[in-house]
Design a protein around this motif. Structure first.
Motif, PDB file in Angstrom:
ATOM      1  N   THR A 144      -3.208   1.180  -4.521  1.00  0.00           N
ATOM      2  CA  THR A 144      -2.221   0.448  -5.327  1.00  0.00           C
ATOM      3  C   THR A 144      -2.918  -0.421  -6.362  1.00  0.00           C
ATOM      4  O   THR A 144      -2.477  -0.509  -7.513  1.00  0.00           O
ATOM      5  N   LYS A 145      -4.008  -1.068  -5.976  1.00  0.00           N
ATOM      6  CA  LYS A 145      -4.765  -1.905  -6.903  1.00  0.00           C
ATOM      7  C   LYS A 145      -5.192  -1.105  -8.133  1.00  0.00           C
ATOM      8  O   LYS A 145      -5.056  -1.571  -9.280  1.00  0.00           O
ATOM      9  N   GLU A 146      -5.703   0.099  -7.921  1.00  0.00           N
ATOM     10  CA  GLU A 146      -6.156   0.926  -9.026  1.00  0.00           C
ATOM     11  C   GLU A 146      -4.994   1.302  -9.944  1.00  0.00           C
ATOM     12  O   GLU A 146      -5.134   1.279 -11.178  1.00  0.00           O
TER      13      GLU A 146
ATOM     14  N   LEU B 235      -2.271  -8.637  -3.919  1.00  0.00           N
ATOM     15  CA  LEU B 235      -1.749  -7.741  -2.898  1.00  0.00           C
ATOM     16  C   LEU B 235      -2.273  -8.174  -1.532  1.00  0.00           C
ATOM     17  O   LEU B 235      -3.484  -8.184  -1.312  1.00  0.00           O
TER      18      LEU B 235
ATOM     19  N   THR C  50       0.815  -1.218   0.000  1.00  0.00           N
ATOM     20  CA  THR C  50       0.000   0.000   0.000  1.00  0.00           C
ATOM     21  C   THR C  50       0.851   1.272   0.000  1.00  0.00           C
ATOM     22  O   THR C  50       0.335   2.361  -0.289  1.00  0.00           O
TER      23      THR C  50
ATOM     24  N   GLN D  45      -7.604   0.655  -1.786  1.00  0.00           N
ATOM     25  CA  GLN D  45      -7.654   0.343  -3.223  1.00  0.00           C
ATOM     26  C   GLN D  45      -6.604   1.087  -4.054  1.00  0.00           C
ATOM     27  O   GLN D  45      -6.507   0.856  -5.270  1.00  0.00           O
TER      28      GLN D  45
ATOM     29  N   CYS E 278      -5.536  -7.681 -10.814  1.00  0.00           N
ATOM     30  CA  CYS E 278      -5.086  -7.459  -9.440  1.00  0.00           C
ATOM     31  C   CYS E 278      -6.184  -7.860  -8.460  1.00  0.00           C
ATOM     32  O   CYS E 278      -7.349  -7.498  -8.636  1.00  0.00           O
ATOM     33  N   GLU E 279      -5.799  -8.624  -7.462  1.00  0.00           N
ATOM     34  CA  GLU E 279      -6.701  -9.022  -6.382  1.00  0.00           C
ATOM     35  C   GLU E 279      -6.110  -8.550  -5.059  1.00  0.00           C
ATOM     36  O   GLU E 279      -4.896  -8.559  -4.867  1.00  0.00           O
ATOM     37  N   ILE E 280      -6.979  -8.152  -4.141  1.00  0.00           N
ATOM     38  CA  ILE E 280      -6.552  -7.847  -2.774  1.00  0.00           C
ATOM     39  C   ILE E 280      -6.901  -9.032  -1.887  1.00  0.00           C
ATOM     40  O   ILE E 280      -8.037  -9.509  -1.889  1.00  0.00           O
TER      41      ILE E 280
ATOM     42  N   GLU F  34      -3.994  -1.844 -11.967  1.00  0.00           N
ATOM     43  CA  GLU F  34      -4.947  -2.184 -13.023  1.00  0.00           C
ATOM     44  C   GLU F  34      -4.861  -1.228 -14.207  1.00  0.00           C
ATOM     45  O   GLU F  34      -5.151  -1.615 -15.350  1.00  0.00           O
TER      46      GLU F  34
END
Length: 250
Positions: free
Chosen positions: A46-48, A37, A17, A44, A57-59, A51
């Motif tokens: 880093t995920k965003e 992650l 993060t 969200q 990407c999955e958390i 992507e």
């Protein structure tokens, strides 16, 4: 990075993060890896960003201080994404106290997050990787894998052990196609080092010893992690790679 050298490989990164972990996650995504992650919260950000680079990407929510939660991480990744090709054990925390006053609860938390969780994730990923005879495990060690530090006996103990764990697993798994190595950060300008950065005496003393003449930046770890995650490091096993601006050579 334009070349997708990790195209659709599944990479698990803890503590992504912010700081070094975030830079590592983005580097792997830039190289084409799909990301899982491992986070305490559903942040969200880093995920965003991952992507937007065109990868999946999955958390995976997990408190790394809770061993039973940690044991479920790799099975969840396999269920959601099919396999594990790369594991980066980056997450960490710091507790500072004089040794004679160091609370047992803080000791336990640091050792759980910085060592036991690393071991459990390595063990889980190792089961997957050794079966398919391929995989890359990258642990984030520390200068305190070699040195003792001040007021951080739990952290120094854990990071020293991470270095030895890296070598021990490399001895077992190298012949099975699994590379286990570690990156050794020097003094990096992240939240964990805020107390040092804000201490004018300690900050000056540290900077004076770094031959590169500056504190590290999280993006300094993109290249090293790509080397260890890619086929470029296929004959590198059990290595602790300092990324420290020359600190250990001083």
């Amino acid at each position: 990075m334009s070349e997708k050298v990790l195209n659709h490989q599944i990479a698990v990164v803890t503590g992504a993060t912010r700081g070094i972990g975030k830079s590592i996650a983005l580097a792997l995504a830039e190289a084409g890896a799909d990301l899982a992650l491992v986070q305490r919260s559903d942040n969200q950000e880093t995920k965003e960003q991952v992507e937007k680079l065109g990868v999946k990407c999955e958390i995976i929510l997990c408190d790394l201080n809770e061993s039973e939660e940690v044991k479920k991480v790799i099975p969840q990744v396999v269920e959601k994404m099919g396999t594990v090709d790369i594991l980066v054990n980056n997450a960490g925390l710091q507790k500072r106290h004089p040794a004679v006053e160091f609370p047992e609860a803080d000791w336990d938390e640091v050792l759980n997050v910085q060592l036991k969780a690393v071991w459990l994730l390595c063990q889980g990923a190792g089961k997957v990787m050794t079966e398919k005879k391929k995989g890359k495990i990258i642990n984030i060690a520390s200068l305190l894998s070699f040195q003792g530090g001040l007021y951080v006996p739990a952290y120094a103990s854990a990071k020293g052990a991470v270095g030895q764990l890296t070598k021990a697993l490399a001895n077992e798994w190298s012949s099975l196609g699994v590379n286990v190595n570690a990156i050794v950060p020097g003094y990096v300008a992240t939240d964990m080092n805020t107390a040092l950065i804000e201490d004018p005496v300690r900050s000056r003393q540290i900077l004076e010893r770094i031959p590169a003449g500056r504190w590290g930046d999280p993006d300094d770890f993109k290249g090293p992690v790509m080397f260890l995650a890619s086929e470029a490091s296929n004959y590198v096993h059990g290595h602790l790679l300092p990324v420290d601006g020359g600190w250990l050579g001083r």
